[in-house]
Design a protein around this motif. Structure first.
Motif, short mmCIF file in Angstrom:
data_model
loop_
_atom_site.label_atom_id
_atom_site.label_comp_id
_atom_site.label_asym_id
_atom_site.label_seq_id
_atom_site.Cartn_x
_atom_site.Cartn_y
_atom_site.Cartn_z
N LEU A 310 0.82 -1.21 0.00
CA LEU A 310 0.00 0.00 0.00
C LEU A 310 0.86 1.26 0.00
CD1 LEU A 310 -2.76 -1.16 2.49
CD2 LEU A 310 -2.88 -1.07 0.00
N PHE A 311 2.07 1.18 0.55
CA PHE A 311 2.99 2.31 0.46
C PHE A 311 3.33 2.59 -1.00
CE2 PHE A 311 7.36 3.81 -0.06
CZ PHE A 311 7.33 4.99 0.68
N TRP A 312 3.60 1.53 -1.75
CA TRP A 312 3.95 1.71 -3.16
C TRP A 312 2.76 2.24 -3.96
CZ3 TRP A 312 8.82 1.94 -3.10
CH2 TRP A 312 9.58 1.08 -2.31
N VAL A 313 1.56 1.87 -3.54
CA VAL A 313 0.36 2.39 -4.19
C VAL A 313 0.29 3.92 -4.03
CG1 VAL A 313 -2.17 2.49 -4.03
CG2 VAL A 313 -1.00 0.27 -4.06
N VAL A 314 0.50 4.40 -2.80
CA VAL A 314 0.49 5.85 -2.55
C VAL A 314 1.62 6.54 -3.32
CG1 VAL A 314 0.75 7.64 -0.78
CG2 VAL A 314 -0.63 5.60 -0.31
N LEU A 315 2.79 5.90 -3.34
CA LEU A 315 3.92 6.45 -4.09
C LEU A 315 3.58 6.58 -5.57
CD1 LEU A 315 6.89 7.32 -4.38
CD2 LEU A 315 7.51 4.90 -4.56
N ILE A 316 2.96 5.55 -6.13
CA ILE A 316 2.59 5.58 -7.55
C ILE A 316 1.62 6.74 -7.81
CG2 ILE A 316 1.28 4.34 -9.34
CD1 ILE A 316 2.54 1.75 -8.16
N GLY A 317 0.65 6.93 -6.90
CA GLY A 317 -0.28 8.04 -7.06
C GLY A 317 0.42 9.39 -7.07
N VAL A 374 -0.72 3.16 -16.84
CA VAL A 374 0.32 2.45 -16.08
C VAL A 374 -0.01 2.45 -14.59
CG1 VAL A 374 2.75 2.46 -15.41
CG2 VAL A 374 2.13 2.85 -17.80
N ALA A 375 -0.41 3.62 -14.06
CA ALA A 375 -0.75 3.71 -12.64
C ALA A 375 -1.92 2.80 -12.30
CB ALA A 375 -1.09 5.16 -12.28
N MET A 376 -2.93 2.78 -13.15
CA MET A 376 -4.07 1.89 -12.93
C MET A 376 -3.63 0.44 -12.90
SD MET A 376 -6.92 3.58 -15.46
CE MET A 376 -7.62 1.95 -15.73
N GLY A 377 -2.82 0.05 -13.88
CA GLY A 377 -2.39 -1.35 -13.97
C GLY A 377 -1.58 -1.78 -12.75
N LEU A 378 -0.63 -0.95 -12.35
CA LEU A 378 0.23 -1.31 -11.21
C LEU A 378 -0.55 -1.36 -9.89
CD1 LEU A 378 3.44 0.78 -12.03
CD2 LEU A 378 3.18 -1.71 -12.17
N THR A 379 -1.38 -0.35 -9.66
CA THR A 379 -2.11 -0.30 -8.39
C THR A 379 -3.19 -1.37 -8.32
OG1 THR A 379 -3.52 1.45 -9.31
CG2 THR A 379 -1.63 2.14 -7.98
N TYR A 380 -3.80 -1.70 -9.46
CA TYR A 380 -4.79 -2.79 -9.47
C TYR A 380 -4.11 -4.13 -9.17
CZ TYR A 380 -8.59 -5.82 -11.01
OH TYR A 380 -9.58 -6.78 -11.06
N TRP A 381 -2.92 -4.30 -9.73
CA TRP A 381 -2.17 -5.55 -9.50
C TRP A 381 -1.80 -5.68 -8.03
CZ3 TRP A 381 3.39 -5.71 -8.60
CH2 TRP A 381 3.89 -7.00 -8.51
N VAL A 388 -6.41 1.29 -6.82
CA VAL A 388 -6.65 2.39 -7.76
C VAL A 388 -7.19 3.61 -7.02
CG1 VAL A 388 -7.95 3.13 -9.79
CG2 VAL A 388 -7.06 0.79 -9.67
N ALA A 389 -8.15 3.38 -6.11
CA ALA A 389 -8.72 4.49 -5.35
C ALA A 389 -7.70 5.10 -4.41
CB ALA A 389 -9.94 4.00 -4.56
N LEU A 390 -6.90 4.27 -3.74
CA LEU A 390 -5.89 4.78 -2.81
C LEU A 390 -4.83 5.60 -3.55
CD1 LEU A 390 -4.96 4.85 0.15
CD2 LEU A 390 -3.61 2.79 -0.31
N ALA A 391 -4.53 5.24 -4.80
CA ALA A 391 -3.58 6.02 -5.59
C ALA A 391 -4.12 7.43 -5.83
CB ALA A 391 -3.32 5.33 -6.93
N ALA A 392 -5.45 7.54 -6.03
CA ALA A 392 -6.05 8.88 -6.19
C ALA A 392 -5.92 9.68 -4.91
CB ALA A 392 -7.52 8.74 -6.58
N VAL A 393 -6.09 9.03 -3.75
CA VAL A 393 -5.88 9.70 -2.46
C VAL A 393 -4.44 10.18 -2.35
CG1 VAL A 393 -5.91 9.45 0.05
CG2 VAL A 393 -7.71 8.40 -1.32
N GLY A 394 -3.49 9.32 -2.75
CA GLY A 394 -2.09 9.71 -2.73
C GLY A 394 -1.80 10.88 -3.65
N MET A 395 -2.41 10.85 -4.84
CA MET A 395 -2.21 11.93 -5.80
C MET A 395 -2.70 13.26 -5.25
SD MET A 395 -3.54 12.10 -9.77
CE MET A 395 -2.72 10.59 -10.26
N LEU A 396 -3.80 13.24 -4.50
CA LEU A 396 -4.39 14.46 -3.96
C LEU A 396 -3.97 14.76 -2.52
CD1 LEU A 396 -8.02 14.11 -5.36
CD2 LEU A 396 -6.31 15.78 -6.07
#
Length: 656
Positions: A310-317, A374-381, A388-396
């Motif tokens: 989940l850390f990497w998910v936030v980083l990707i966002g 790419v972000a969708m694919g990695l975070t979904y995996w 995908v949703a947590l990446a949006a939180v990270g982005m914002l």
């Protein structure tokens, strides 16, 4: 408050500032009064059809209208976020003009600090609203009403404010700069005050409401998908309403608020700064905030005992947001070749400027499109749709400072107008123009963040909708899904057409009024008579009030109608189509508009003939076309796709 404590300037400067402030407050009162009627109607509908279940088709029957209450609070929160931002902006504009007499850095600090007030207000109200409602009702489907309220107000605010500001801007440019050859913001131009008012009601109040709903939507979507994330991460039970996965997006958002506040203190520049140095002064604050978010998120994930994926998910966002923002900078800043080449096309007239700008905007969709995929694919995996949703939180998560870099632009623009109208030293206007040019670039960056996060959030909301509607997958060979897909793909184009034409009609009325005043008020062009500013303000206000209703209603009515008539599968198809076309069209319009604006400013800086040349006239035409692109239709599209997604989620029980 540090901004308000600064010197507001001479009586002449304060008089101009009060005129702008009164015009902005008057518009916002009328806009919010009209929107209140819509809010009351929707609140009643939610109470009757979702909360109290008068249809007999859903399992509601709650003792209190919880969703309706959440909707009402979300609407109030969105309006409040925009109002706070505008209130500080109309006070900071005169103070920025005064500080620009001293130097570039003092002016930047005042303008940026005013944007920071708005940024912190937006994230603070958003996080507080979601957290309290979730704590009280312990049901994220109820809290989705909060996001619905925020989105509906944001759409009206963006469209209404965008129509107002661009009608005034286009009228001022076409008659003042092109036909009469007078400088921008010249006090002889009747549309000048309306133009400055528009910067506040459209680019500040509208933008604040816009990013408020983006922020809360990403948090709501992540919480709604916690069960999916638990399955993807091998967690047997997400842990009830206060489970770790449900709390994580709220924690990341809270960490982001403190990080953004700390990052604002790092924004500084020197007196001899060029556009590159100004950009890096803002980037320093944003990058530092992002680093602090990552450190805090890593600690939180470790302390909660969650999977470090989940850390990497936030980083990707965060990284995805930075790449999209940098891409917008590249295509819209005249520090780089695309906008310089666009300015060069002014050598052959306005037609080639418009063709070049459209091509630049279309080309600029490639990098954000690939980044989002790419972000969708990695975070979904890593964590399914929860990722995908947590990446949006990270982005914002750093929205507090990214919004500050966006909101300060209109303040600098207003300061330049005040300097021109108050006849301050030309060096003051040069400094405010430098900040304004930077503001155009950071505005495009902010729009890129908003659009990129909108796609991830809308996809997550669509996944939450599919769960609520008991749909396992969308079959593209299903005729109903295809029908919905085509309707959804059409919606962004229909919405953009309605808002563009609305600006055209309102701007046409403004052009005729400005021409009439130049023709009938003797001595106006000579500077011996005063323009009727109030009449121009009234024309922009009336045009915006009349034209904003239909686009706003369509965004709510169409998804409900498709779900009710064609079924839940068709509504899912509608969301897929709207997200895909809305994302690319929004990027294209925002970047094309920003590039046209900065191509004009590149010429005004003394290149390719400078002000008053044929090249400058051609660039002004391109900038005029780009105004509704970047400030009305483009930024409203990201609200459209999220609003339709959250409408589908809230009304899903009715379509079963």
């Amino acid at each position: 408050m540090n901004v308000v404590k600064q010197d507001p300037g001479s009586e002449e400067i304060q008089f101009i500032g009060r005129a702008i402030q009164e015009g902005a407050n008057a518009f916002l009162r009328r806009e919010y009064t009209l929107i209140a009627v819509f809010v009351v109607v929707v609140t009643v509908i939610l109470a009757l059809f979702i909360d109290f279940d008068i249809t007999g088709r859903v399992g509601g029957g709650s003792s209190i209208p919880a969703t309706a209450i959440s909707y009402l609070i979300g609407a109030i929160g969105s309006g409040l976020a925009g109002f706070i931002g505008m209130s500080i902006a109309v006070r900071a504009n005169t103070r920025t003009a005064v500080k620009a007499m001293q130097g570039l850095n003092p002016a930047l600090r005042v303008a940026f600090n005013s944007g920071a007030v708005m940024g912190v207000s937006v994230v603070g109200i958003g996080l507080l609203g979601v957290s309290i409602l979730y704590l009280i009702f312990r049901d994220i489907t109820v809290v989705a009403g909060f996001g619905f309220g925020a989105s509906s107000i944001a759409l009206f605010a963006r469209v209404g404010g965008g129509i107002y500001t661009k009608a005034a801007d286009v009228g001022a440019d076409l008659v003042g700069k092109v036909e009469q050859g007078i400088p921008e913001d010249d006090p002889r131009n009747p549309a000048t005050v309306a133009d400055n008012v528009g910067d506040n009601v459209g680019d500040v109040a509208g933008m604040g409401a816009d990013l408020f709903e983006s922020y809360v939507g990403s948090i709501i979507a992540t919480i709604a998908l916690a069960a999916v994330g638990a399955a993807a991460l091998g967690i047997a039970n997400p842990g009830g309403f206060d489970g770790m996965l449900l709390m994580l997006p709220i924690l990341v958002a809270a960490i982001g608020i403190f990080s953004a506040i700390l990052g604002t203190f790092l924004v500084r520049t020197g007196e001899d700064a060029d556009m590159g140095k100004l950009l890096w002064s803002l980037r320093t604050g944003i990058l530092a905030s992002g680093l602090l978010v990552l450190i805090g998120t890593g600690v939180a994930i470790y302390a909660l005992g969650l999977d470090f994926k989940l850390f990497w998910v936030v980083l990707i966002g965060l990284v995805a947001g930075q790449i999209i923002g940098t891409s917008s900078e590249y295509y819209t800043s005249f520090e780089f070749n695309p906008t310089k080449q666009l300015a060069g096309q002014a050598e052959t007239g306005p037609a080639t400027v418009i063709i070049g700008g459209l091509g630049l905007g279309m080309l600029s969709t490639v990098i954000p499109g690939i980044v989002v995929v790419v972000a969708m694919g990695l975070t979904y995996w890593m964590a399914d749709t929860y990722g995908v949703a947590l990446a949006a939180v990270g982005m914002l998560s750093t929205l507090g400072i990214t919004l500050a870099t966006d909101a300060y632009g209109p303040v600098a623009d207003n300061a330049g107008g005040i300097a021109e109208q108050a006849h301050l030293d030309p060096s003051v206007r040069e400094r405010t123009d430098a900040l304004d040019s930077l503001g155009n670039t950071t505005a495009a960056t902010g729009k890129g963040f908003a659009i990129g996060s909108a796609v991830l959030t809308a996809l997550a909301l669509m996944a939450a909708y599919s769960q609520a509607a008991n749909i396992q997958e969308f079959d593209l060979l299903n005729i109903r899904v295809l029908m919905g897909l085509i309707i959804g793909s059409m919606m962004p184009f229909l919405f953009a057409a309605l808002t563009m034409q609305a600006v055209g009609r309102a701007a046409g009325a403004m052009v005729e009024e400005v021409r009439r005043q130049f023709r009938e008020i003797k001595g106006l062009l000579e500077g011996t008579a005063e323009a009727d500013y109030a009449r121009a303000v009234a024309i922009s206000t009336n045009g915006a009030m009349k034209e904003m209703v239909l686009p706003g209603l369509l965004a709510v009515i169409v998804p409900v109608a498709v779900g009710a008539v064609l079924g839940p599968e068709a509504l899912g198809g509608l969301l897929i189509g709207a997200i895909a076309t809305g994302f690319l069209l929004a990027i294209m319009m925002a970047n094309a508009g920003g590039a046209w604006d900065n191509a004009k400013k590149y010429i005004e800086a003394g290149n390719l003939g400078g002000k008053g040349s044929q090249q400058h006239d051609a660039a002004v035409v391109g900038d005029t076309v780009g105004d509704p692109f970047k400030d009305t239709s483009g930024p409203a599209l990201n609200i459209l796709i999220k609003l339709m997604s959250i409408v589908a989620l809230v009304f899903a029980p009715l379509f079963l």
